[in-house]
Design a protein around this motif. Structure first.
Motif, PDB file in Angstrom:
ATOM      1  N   ASP A  56       0.832  -1.206   0.000  1.00 24.87           N
ATOM      2  CA  ASP A  56       0.000   0.000   0.000  1.00 24.87           C
ATOM      3  C   ASP A  56       0.864   1.253   0.000  1.00 24.87           C
ATOM      4  N   SER A  57       0.396   2.271  -0.727  1.00 22.11           N
ATOM      5  CA  SER A  57       1.049   3.575  -0.642  1.00 22.11           C
ATOM      6  C   SER A  57       0.656   4.245   0.661  1.00 22.11           C
ATOM      7  N   SER A  58       1.549   5.071   1.176  1.00 22.15           N
ATOM      8  CA  SER A  58       1.277   5.764   2.434  1.00 22.15           C
ATOM      9  C   SER A  58       2.107   7.028   2.516  1.00 22.15           C
ATOM     10  N   ASN A  59       1.521   8.068   3.087  1.00 26.03           N
ATOM     11  CA  ASN A  59       2.297   9.285   3.390  1.00 26.03           C
ATOM     12  C   ASN A  59       2.218   9.617   4.876  1.00 26.03           C
ATOM     13  N   GLU A  60       2.003   8.585   5.690  1.00 28.89           N
ATOM     14  CA  GLU A  60       1.930   8.786   7.131  1.00 28.89           C
ATOM     15  C   GLU A  60       3.270   9.304   7.653  1.00 28.89           C
ATOM     16  N   GLU A  61       3.195  10.317   8.517  1.00 27.84           N
ATOM     17  CA  GLU A  61       4.425  10.906   9.045  1.00 27.84           C
ATOM     18  C   GLU A  61       5.082   9.988  10.071  1.00 27.84           C
ATOM     19  N   ILE A  62       6.418   9.917   9.974  1.00 38.33           N
ATOM     20  CA  ILE A  62       7.223   9.296  11.033  1.00 38.33           C
ATOM     21  C   ILE A  62       7.825  10.458  11.814  1.00 38.33           C
ATOM     22  N   SER A  63       7.358  10.690  12.993  1.00 43.85           N
ATOM     23  CA  SER A  63       7.809  11.868  13.736  1.00 43.85           C
ATOM     24  C   SER A  63       9.254  11.721  14.179  1.00 43.85           C
ATOM     25  N   ASN A  64       9.929  12.842  14.320  1.00 45.84           N
ATOM     26  CA  ASN A  64      11.296  12.814  14.839  1.00 45.84           C
ATOM     27  C   ASN A  64      11.324  12.256  16.257  1.00 45.84           C
ATOM     28  N   GLU A  65      10.247  12.498  16.994  1.00 47.00           N
ATOM     29  CA  GLU A  65      10.174  11.987  18.364  1.00 47.00           C
ATOM     30  C   GLU A  65      10.166  10.460  18.384  1.00 47.00           C
ATOM     31  N   SER A  66       9.433   9.840  17.436  1.00 45.43           N
ATOM     32  CA  SER A  66       9.382   8.375  17.409  1.00 45.43           C
ATOM     33  C   SER A  66      10.733   7.795  16.988  1.00 45.43           C
ATOM     34  N   ILE A  67      11.416   8.497  16.090  1.00 47.23           N
ATOM     35  CA  ILE A  67      12.758   8.063  15.670  1.00 47.23           C
ATOM     36  C   ILE A  67      13.718   8.140  16.856  1.00 47.23           C
TER      37      ILE A  67
END
Length: 339
Positions: free
Chosen positions: A294-305
């Motif tokens: 699936d395509s996705s543009n969900e953000e990966i936050s800097n906080e989660s990284i």
């Protein structure tokens, strides 16, 4: 099998003799100032005297030219060629746009060394599309309408293209300066790992951009747009000459982390790095509810990284190459380690 030995005529021996190429330092006075240059010489293997071989004088001229420009911080001929390639308006229009005489750029391309003032103008135009637009507007009356429109369009596209932060550009510039070939896929993953490891080691972020959880792993959209024309090919284009030198903006800690990542993750191809990111929490959590393709543009936050790599750092000590390689090995099967 050893290569064929180099041979030429030695004046001292009065015969064809083998020679070797060596470096030597010479002193030369230019404009009342003395410089030291390292040049290539041909040394006879029989008598030890210097030999004059075809093409060596041209090599020495280039060596002296490059070292003089470096010593005086003068733009190189390649830099001028890059500026021409970026704006593609011809030598005479470019000269006039920069406020020079009509044949000035042609003279510089032929080997004439620019003054420091003109060199700075050329470098500024190469590093700043906004400055180039300013110069085009200032000298519009000297240019043909076609050249003016072409130059302004190129400058506008450059401004639009380089919409990412200076720190992001600095990291990209450092990667390009360190790694011989970088595909867009590899670049995206290296940026992600640099951000993650820096955040774990220094409790902060190198750049402010956030990435998205795309099918092929974390992707910084603006960086993707920057290089999308290249798809999976190595990045090599005159338009990106503006990146050169931006790595100087990085501080000691930022360079340290970049080196750590390039010496470890940088040894792998983009698809292998993609597989690693697919096993890490930031991408997995952002992709919850999505199928594999699936395509996705969900953000990966800097906080989660930061949260993820901080936990990894507690287990593996990400501040050294050996431990980083241990982490990579843990994330990959043995069959993947040399891909």
């Amino acid at each position: 099998m050893a290569g064929k030995e180099k041979m030429d005529f030695c004046v001292e021996c009065r015969a064809i003799k083998p020679y070797s190429l060596r470096k030597k330092t010479i002193k030369k006075t230019i404009r009342d100032k003395e410089y030291e240059f390292v040049i290539t010489t041909a040394i006879c293997k029989s008598c030890g005297s210097e030999m004059s071989i075809p093409g060596l004088l041209d090599v020495n001229s280039r060596e002296i030219d490059e070292q003089y420009r470096a010593a005086e911080d003068i733009v190189s001929i390649d830099g001028i060629k890059n500026l021409l390639a970026v704006y593609n308006i011809g030598k005479a229009p470019l000269s006039l746009a920069l406020g020079f005489g009509e044949i000035t750029i042609s003279r510089y391309l032929a080997g004439q060394i620019p003054s420091k003032e003109y060199s700075n103008i050329i470098r500024h135009a190469l590093s700043s599309p906004a400055f180039m637009k300013e110069m085009l507007e200032k000298n519009k009356d000297k240019l043909a309408d076609t050249a003016y429109a072409k130059g302004m369009n190129a400058a506008a596209n450059m401004e639009k293209t380089f919409s990412v932060s200076d720190k992001m550009l600095s990291i990209i510039s450092y990667i390009f300066a360190t790694v011989e070939e970088v595909t867009p896929l590899t670049l995206q993953k290296l940026l992600y790992f640099i951000q993650g490891i820096y955040s774990a080691l220094y409790d902060g972020y190198i750049f402010t951009e956030t990435c998205e959880a795309w099918q092929h792993g974390p992707v910084y959209r603006d960086v993707y747009n920057l290089f999308r024309d290249f798809k999976y090919n190595p990045i090599d284009d005159a338009r990106f000459a503006v990146l050169r030198g931006k790595e100087a903006l990085l501080d000691k800690e930022e360079r340290l982390v970049a080196d750590l990542v390039l010496q470890t993750f940088g040894m792998y191809g983009g698809k292998t790095l993609e597989r690693i990111t697919h096993k890490e929490d930031p991408w997995l959590q952002a992709r919850k509810g999505y199928e594999e393709f699936d395509s996705s543009n969900e953000e990966i936050s800097n906080e989660s990284i930061k949260k993820y790599f901080t936990s990894v750092n507690e287990k593996y000590d990400l501040g050294n190459v050996k431990c980083l390689n241990t982490y990579i090995a843990a994330m990959l099967g043995s069959a993947d380690l040399f891909l």
